[in-house]
Design a protein around this motif. Structure first.
Motif, short mmCIF file in Angstrom:
data_model
loop_
_atom_site.label_atom_id
_atom_site.label_comp_id
_atom_site.label_asym_id
_atom_site.label_seq_id
_atom_site.Cartn_x
_atom_site.Cartn_y
_atom_site.Cartn_z
N SER A 259 1.10 -1.55 0.14
CA SER A 259 -0.34 -0.05 -0.07
C SER A 259 0.73 1.21 -0.08
O SER A 259 0.27 2.16 -0.25
CB SER A 259 -0.86 -0.19 1.19
N ARG A 262 1.90 1.57 -3.43
CA ARG A 262 0.95 2.13 -4.38
C ARG A 262 0.60 3.75 -4.16
O ARG A 262 0.43 3.84 -4.88
CB ARG A 262 -0.09 0.52 -3.92
N SER A 263 0.76 3.84 -3.10
CA SER A 263 0.11 5.41 -2.75
C SER A 263 1.75 6.58 -2.70
O SER A 263 0.94 7.70 -3.91
CB SER A 263 0.60 5.57 -1.26
N GLU A 266 0.68 6.57 -7.16
CA GLU A 266 -0.90 7.34 -7.05
C GLU A 266 0.02 9.14 -6.73
O GLU A 266 -0.15 10.09 -7.24
CB GLU A 266 -1.34 7.25 -5.95
N GLN A 288 -6.49 9.40 -3.90
CA GLN A 288 -6.24 7.70 -4.20
C GLN A 288 -4.97 7.82 -3.20
O GLN A 288 -5.72 6.19 -2.09
CB GLN A 288 -6.17 7.41 -4.89
N SER A 289 -3.91 8.20 -3.78
CA SER A 289 -3.27 7.96 -2.54
C SER A 289 -2.96 8.30 -0.95
O SER A 289 -2.78 7.43 -0.48
CB SER A 289 -1.79 8.89 -2.73
N LYS A 291 -6.02 7.44 0.36
CA LYS A 291 -6.57 6.25 0.56
C LYS A 291 -5.88 5.23 1.17
O LYS A 291 -6.12 5.14 1.83
CB LYS A 291 -7.74 6.28 0.08
N ASP A 292 -4.68 5.30 0.15
CA ASP A 292 -4.23 3.95 0.66
C ASP A 292 -3.26 3.91 1.10
O ASP A 292 -3.04 3.10 2.25
CB ASP A 292 -3.40 3.41 -1.41
N TYR A 293 -2.37 5.02 1.31
CA TYR A 293 -1.48 5.40 2.49
C TYR A 293 -1.18 7.22 2.14
O TYR A 293 0.01 7.06 1.85
CB TYR A 293 -0.45 5.21 2.32
#
Length: 310
Positions: A259, A262-263, A266, A288-289, A291-293
């Motif tokens: 995550s 991924r963040s 993003e 979105q970033s 939200k992921d981390y």
């Protein structure tokens, strides 16, 4: 564009990223960002039209070159030099109210443009002509000077305001007119009207500088990992200001099972979208970033994006 630097991402950022086995790194670079002009009028992403009024035939040469000089600089600053500014002319109605919002709104509708500039008919003073002068080669000439006052109205239909902005300017236009035994000073005073193309174009160009964007150097940071190589390739593209190429690579990394990684991808996409001027898309990627981390870099980027959206 300015130089870029690379450094290890320590401190608050590292804490926010919760260091993994492979430490995240940060690539920082200075970028010159464009902001609205000193006039307060923002032309970014907007269509522009220039309308000019004339009430005498002798105005025609001056007016044509004035608006062309004005439009050419606007096109250079906002449209990469492409012919994007539409030009229109109108005969001036002595009873017309050209500074009114109704007039400018009608021109917005008629031209189909977001922003309309309207040059009022120029106000010329009396022409003055010097005695004959000589060049170093002995060639004789007159210097004819024409005082002129110009008034410019502007209306931005996307600003959320119905107010019309007004600018006034004045200049003395001087031209050297070749003299011979058959040319009198009074004839020179009439001939000068056909010689105003260059000074009119220069005046138009100078007038447009009021609306040139201002530039500010700002620092932006991208996060990357030493492996896989895609992270390095994306940063290399970013260092060359190849934002689209960098985004394509980061898009392959947003499906990571990690995550944090991924963040980071993003967040990088959000930053690149912002630098490309797509603020709404940048905000979506940043959300979105988060939200992921959420990473510590997020808040400063969010402030920048929101300042452009407001």
């Amino acid at each position: 564009m300015k130089t870029a630097s690379v450094f290890t991402l320590f401190g608050a950022v590292c804490c926010a990223l919760a260091l993994q086995a492979c430490d995240p790194q940060a690539f920082s670079m200075n970028v010159e960002m464009r902001y609205p002009s000193a006039s307060g009028l923002n032309l970014d992403g907007k269509s522009v039209a220039v309308v000019y009024l004339q009430n005498e035939k002798r105005d025609s040469v001056f007016n044509e070159y004035l608006v062309n000089g004005f439009a050419s600089l606007i096109e250079k600053e906002y449209f990469r030099g492409e012919e994007a500014v539409a030009l229109y002319k109108m005969d001036k109605d002595p009873a017309g109210h050209y500074a009114s919002s109704d007039t400018l709104i009608n021109l917005v509708v008629d031209t189909g443009s977001d922003v309309v500039f309207l040059f009022d008919a120029p106000d010329f003073g009396d022409v003055s002509v010097t005695e004959k002068q000589k060049t170093s080669r002995g060639e004789e000439y007159y210097v004819a000077t024409v005082p002129v006052k110009i008034r410019l109205y502007a209306f931005d239909s996307l600003s959320g305001s119905d107010s019309v902005s007004v600018w006034n300017g004045s200049r003395k236009l001087a031209r050297n007119i070749s003299a011979d035994n058959k040319v009198t000073r009074s004839e020179v005073a009439e001939k000068v009207w056909d010689e105003l193309a260059l000074p009119a174009e220069q005046l138009g160009n100078t007038s447009a500088r009021t609306f040139s964007p201002s530039w500010k150097e700002e620092q932006y940071t991208f996060v990357y990992y030493e492996s896989p190589d895609a992270w390095i390739s994306a940063v290399q593209n970013a260092s060359d200001y190849k934002w689209q190429d960098a985004i394509k690579i980061w898009m392959t990394l947003v499906n990571s099972k990690n995550s944090v990684k991924r963040s980071c991808a993003e967040y990088n996409i959000a930053t690149a979208c912002y630098l490309l001027g797509d603020n709404e898309l940048a905000l979506k990627w940043l959300e979105q970033s988060d939200k992921d981390y959420p990473i510590s870099l997020s808040s400063s980027l969010r402030k920048r994006i929101n300042s452009r959206l407001n």
